[in-house]
Motif scaffolding. Structure first.
Motif, PDB file in Angstrom:
ATOM      1  N   GLU A  27      32.494  85.997  21.732  1.00  0.00           N
ATOM      2  CA  GLU A  27      33.059  86.321  23.044  1.00  0.00           C
ATOM      3  C   GLU A  27      32.157  85.823  24.174  1.00  0.00           C
ATOM      4  O   GLU A  27      32.646  85.273  25.160  1.00  0.00           O
ATOM      5  CB  GLU A  27      33.285  87.829  23.171  1.00  0.00           C
ATOM      6  N   GLY A  31      33.047  82.907  26.917  1.00  0.00           N
ATOM      7  CA  GLY A  31      32.914  83.141  28.355  1.00  0.00           C
ATOM      8  C   GLY A  31      32.101  82.052  29.032  1.00  0.00           C
ATOM      9  O   GLY A  31      32.456  81.576  30.116  1.00  0.00           O
ATOM     10  N   ALA A  34      34.185  78.962  29.257  1.00  0.00           N
ATOM     11  CA  ALA A  34      35.216  79.115  30.291  1.00  0.00           C
ATOM     12  C   ALA A  34      34.632  78.841  31.681  1.00  0.00           C
ATOM     13  O   ALA A  34      35.283  78.210  32.516  1.00  0.00           O
ATOM     14  CB  ALA A  34      35.830  80.508  30.231  1.00  0.00           C
ATOM     15  N   PHE A  50      39.361  79.772  38.289  1.00  0.00           N
ATOM     16  CA  PHE A  50      38.707  80.987  37.825  1.00  0.00           C
ATOM     17  C   PHE A  50      38.562  80.984  36.305  1.00  0.00           C
ATOM     18  O   PHE A  50      39.516  80.634  35.587  1.00  0.00           O
ATOM     19  CB  PHE A  50      39.507  82.211  38.273  1.00  0.00           C
ATOM     20  N   ASP A  52      38.678  83.316  34.227  1.00  0.00           N
ATOM     21  CA  ASP A  52      39.637  84.164  33.504  1.00  0.00           C
ATOM     22  C   ASP A  52      40.923  83.408  33.189  1.00  0.00           C
ATOM     23  O   ASP A  52      41.560  83.628  32.154  1.00  0.00           O
ATOM     24  CB  ASP A  52      39.923  85.463  34.246  1.00  0.00           C
ATOM     25  N   ARG A  53      41.306  82.466  34.039  1.00  0.00           N
ATOM     26  CA  ARG A  53      42.478  81.647  33.755  1.00  0.00           C
ATOM     27  C   ARG A  53      42.232  80.766  32.528  1.00  0.00           C
ATOM     28  O   ARG A  53      43.103  80.610  31.674  1.00  0.00           O
ATOM     29  CB  ARG A  53      42.850  80.768  34.956  1.00  0.00           C
ATOM     30  N   MET A  55      40.207  81.486  30.118  1.00  0.00           N
ATOM     31  CA  MET A  55      40.208  82.402  28.963  1.00  0.00           C
ATOM     32  C   MET A  55      41.636  82.720  28.536  1.00  0.00           C
ATOM     33  O   MET A  55      41.920  82.765  27.333  1.00  0.00           O
ATOM     34  CB  MET A  55      39.448  83.694  29.293  1.00  0.00           C
ATOM     35  N   GLU A  56      42.518  82.919  29.487  1.00  0.00           N
ATOM     36  CA  GLU A  56      43.920  83.216  29.160  1.00  0.00           C
ATOM     37  C   GLU A  56      44.566  82.039  28.452  1.00  0.00           C
ATOM     38  O   GLU A  56      45.339  82.222  27.510  1.00  0.00           O
ATOM     39  CB  GLU A  56      44.705  83.557  30.425  1.00  0.00           C
TER      40      GLU A  56
END
Length: 59
Positions: A27, A31, A34, A50, A52-53, A55-56
């Motif tokens: 994980e 991260g 990413a 970003f 998080d995008r 990661m999605e």
């Protein structure tokens, strides 16, 4: 002092051979990747990207 890149490769090979355990979790590694990918995309596009995008998209 040892070369950090050579030490990283040595450790990676030892993990693959199951002689050592990873220093970070999957994980945490994801991260980090990413963040690097978000920086690359932002530099190319000139827009905010970003992590998080990223990661999605990987999920």
């Amino acid at each position: 002092m040892d070369d950090p890149l050579i030490e990283q490769l040595r450790h990676f090979r030892a993990v693959i051979a199951k002689r050592e355990v990873p220093l970070i979790s999957v994980e945490d590694a994801m991260g980090t990747l990413a963040v690097v990918e978000a920086v690359r995309e932002a530099a190319l596009s000139g827009t905010r990207v970003f992590p998080d995008r990223i990661m999605e998209q990987a999920a």
